[in-house]
Write an enzyme that holds these catalytic residues in place. Structure first.
Site, PDB file in Angstrom:
ATOM      1  N   LYS A 113       1.272  -1.123  -0.066  1.00 31.34           N
ATOM      2  CA  LYS A 113       0.103   0.026   0.061  1.00 31.34           C
ATOM      3  C   LYS A 113       0.943   1.177  -0.010  1.00 31.34           C
ATOM      4  O   LYS A 113       0.624   2.166  -0.710  1.00 31.34           O
ATOM      5  CB  LYS A 113      -0.919   0.006   1.009  1.00 31.34           C
ATOM      6  CG  LYS A 113      -2.123  -0.531   0.966  1.00 31.34           C
ATOM      7  CD  LYS A 113      -3.196   0.187   0.189  1.00 31.34           C
ATOM      8  CE  LYS A 113      -4.540  -0.253  -0.394  1.00 31.34           C
ATOM      9  NZ  LYS A 113      -4.928  -1.711  -0.077  1.00 31.34           N
ATOM     10  N   LYS A 117      -4.422 -12.844  -9.735  1.00 28.37           N
ATOM     11  CA  LYS A 117      -5.678 -13.172  -9.141  1.00 28.37           C
ATOM     12  C   LYS A 117      -6.512 -11.989  -9.542  1.00 28.37           C
ATOM     13  O   LYS A 117      -6.129 -11.018  -9.963  1.00 28.37           O
ATOM     14  CB  LYS A 117      -5.379 -13.014  -7.623  1.00 28.37           C
ATOM     15  CG  LYS A 117      -5.553 -11.771  -6.860  1.00 28.37           C
ATOM     16  CD  LYS A 117      -5.629 -11.672  -5.346  1.00 28.37           C
ATOM     17  CE  LYS A 117      -6.173 -10.457  -4.821  1.00 28.37           C
ATOM     18  NZ  LYS A 117      -6.938 -10.352  -3.642  1.00 28.37           N
ATOM     19  N   LYS A 158     -10.064  -6.318  -7.247  1.00 26.92           N
ATOM     20  CA  LYS A 158     -10.923  -4.811  -7.790  1.00 26.92           C
ATOM     21  C   LYS A 158      -9.710  -3.917  -8.265  1.00 26.92           C
ATOM     22  O   LYS A 158      -9.755  -3.318  -9.285  1.00 26.92           O
ATOM     23  CB  LYS A 158     -11.337  -3.971  -6.438  1.00 26.92           C
ATOM     24  CG  LYS A 158     -12.726  -4.519  -6.273  1.00 26.92           C
ATOM     25  CD  LYS A 158     -13.581  -4.199  -4.694  1.00 26.92           C
ATOM     26  CE  LYS A 158     -12.763  -5.091  -3.990  1.00 26.92           C
ATOM     27  NZ  LYS A 158     -13.393  -5.105  -2.609  1.00 26.92           N
TER      28      LYS A 158
END
Ligand code: ADP
Ligand code: TRP
Length: 327
Positions: A111, A194, A197
């Site tokens: 992040k 994977k 979103k």
């Protein structure tokens, strides 16, 4: 009875990855465990959503949970921000967490790389808040996808450390739980790792049949099988993963044979996958629509869920305060 708790951040609509990775396990567990599910709206603040998005997204996600089959009579659903006890436990637990170990968490590092202008303290202490979500109910089992393993390890550390510091055996160490014994990773349709979103490669539970067919037909493939019984490259194995998750064992065996004798046509394979995904998604989508229009019901579910969760958390916090030395 063992306790189960899990949550998902309301940062977008549920996709097949969320469904097969986490929500489907919740649904199967609600009969056998004392289960609580929640919408992690505080966690979503770590990426600074707009106020109107926060307000809207809790209801949206609630309708989706219900449509997936979570039954609030057996498994109360609540919104994280309705249970203020979590914050007090978050504060207590943070006193025992160290900067170094929080900085080493992979999701934090990722992040921090993705939003370098907003490496906030909430992001750093994300695992502590998650631990508080779980430990406030003294839950033993947590159904989550594989990407949450490190956060779960931090939750166990919080539990162990608290028990050790105060010389008590109060918090159980919560375990990741996969209903089918192993973690499911739903792949992306773009050939990448994977479905997610932020990857922009999702099939959503709200997608209509046409959209699902279009997305599946566009999935990345290659030239096709060249030699009999060869190993499948990742992009093709990903398609077979969908067969394994959504189709029947017969369909899987049929296409596996076609691959092995080099007669597989990807168009046929994709059609089968698209139709089988639609079989899963279409009824859920219809229920999402039905639940979304009943705002009173959604609000009642959240209110009743919050009552159960508050009662459970308040009992834990009463003990925690006493153990720490507060009266
Ligand atoms: P996203 O990756 O789309 O942002 P979240 O991080 O909000 O999804 O994940 C919510 C839950 O769904 C977590 O328990 C996570 O492990 C699970 N999950 C998300 N994507 C997948 C996937 N592709 N396969 C399996 N589980 C997944
Ligand atoms: N970190 C989880 C995710 O990104 C969401 C979450 C927050 C959670 N608190 C939790 C999951 C407690 C399980 C238990 O998906």
């Amino acid at each position: 009875m063992e306790k189960v708790v899990s949550g998902i951040r309301p940062t977008g609509n549920l996709h097949l990855g969320n469904y097969f990775g986490a929500v489907k396990s919740f649904v199967k567990m609600q009969d056998e465990y004392e289960s609580l599910f929640f919408i992690a709206d505080w966690h979503s603040l770590t990426t600074s959503p707009k106020p109107e998005d926060i307000q809207r997204s809790a209801r949206v996600i609630l309708a989706e949970y219900l449509a997936c089959g979570i039954d609030p009579e057996r498994a109360p659903i609540y919104v994280q921000s309705d249970v203020k006890e979590t914050l007090e436990l978050y504060l207590f637990l943070n006193m025992n967490m160290y900067l170094g170990e929080l900085e080493r968490v992979t999701t934090f590092k990722e992040k921090a790389r993705k939003q370098p202008d907003n490496v906030n303290a909430g992001l750093l202490t994300y695992p502590t808040l998650m631990a508080a979500d779980i430990l406030q109910h003294r839950a033993q089992k947590v159904p989550v996808g594989k990407d949450q393993e490190q956060n779960m390890e931090m939750a166990r550390r919080c539990a162990r450390r608290f028990n050790h510091i105060y010389g008590v055996d109060f918090f159980p160490e919560p375990q990741n739980f996969y209903f089918n014994a192993e973690a499911v990773k739903v792949p992306g349709l773009d050939g990448s790792g994977k479905m997610g979103k932020s990857e922009g490669n999702c099939i959503y539970l709200r997608d209509d049949d046409k959209t699902i067919r279009r997305k599946v037909m566009r999935a990345v493939t290659d030239l096709g099988p060249q030699t009999p019984n060869s190993e499948r490259p990742e992009v093709i194995e990903n398609l077979f993963t969908f067969l394994r998750i959504c189709s029947t064992p017969d369909a899987y065996a049929y296409f596996d044979e076609k691959w092995n004798d080099c007669s597989l046509r990807y168009g046929d394979l994709k059609k089968q996958i698209a139709e089988d995904i639609i079989k899963t998604v279409a009824p859920i989508r219809e229920r999402i629509e039905a639940f979304s229009s009943d705002v009173d019901f959604l609000d009642r579910v959240a209110r009743q869920g919050a009552e159960v969760a508050r009662e459970s958390a308040a009992a834990t916090l009463k003990e925690v305060r006493r153990i720490i030395g507060f009266r």
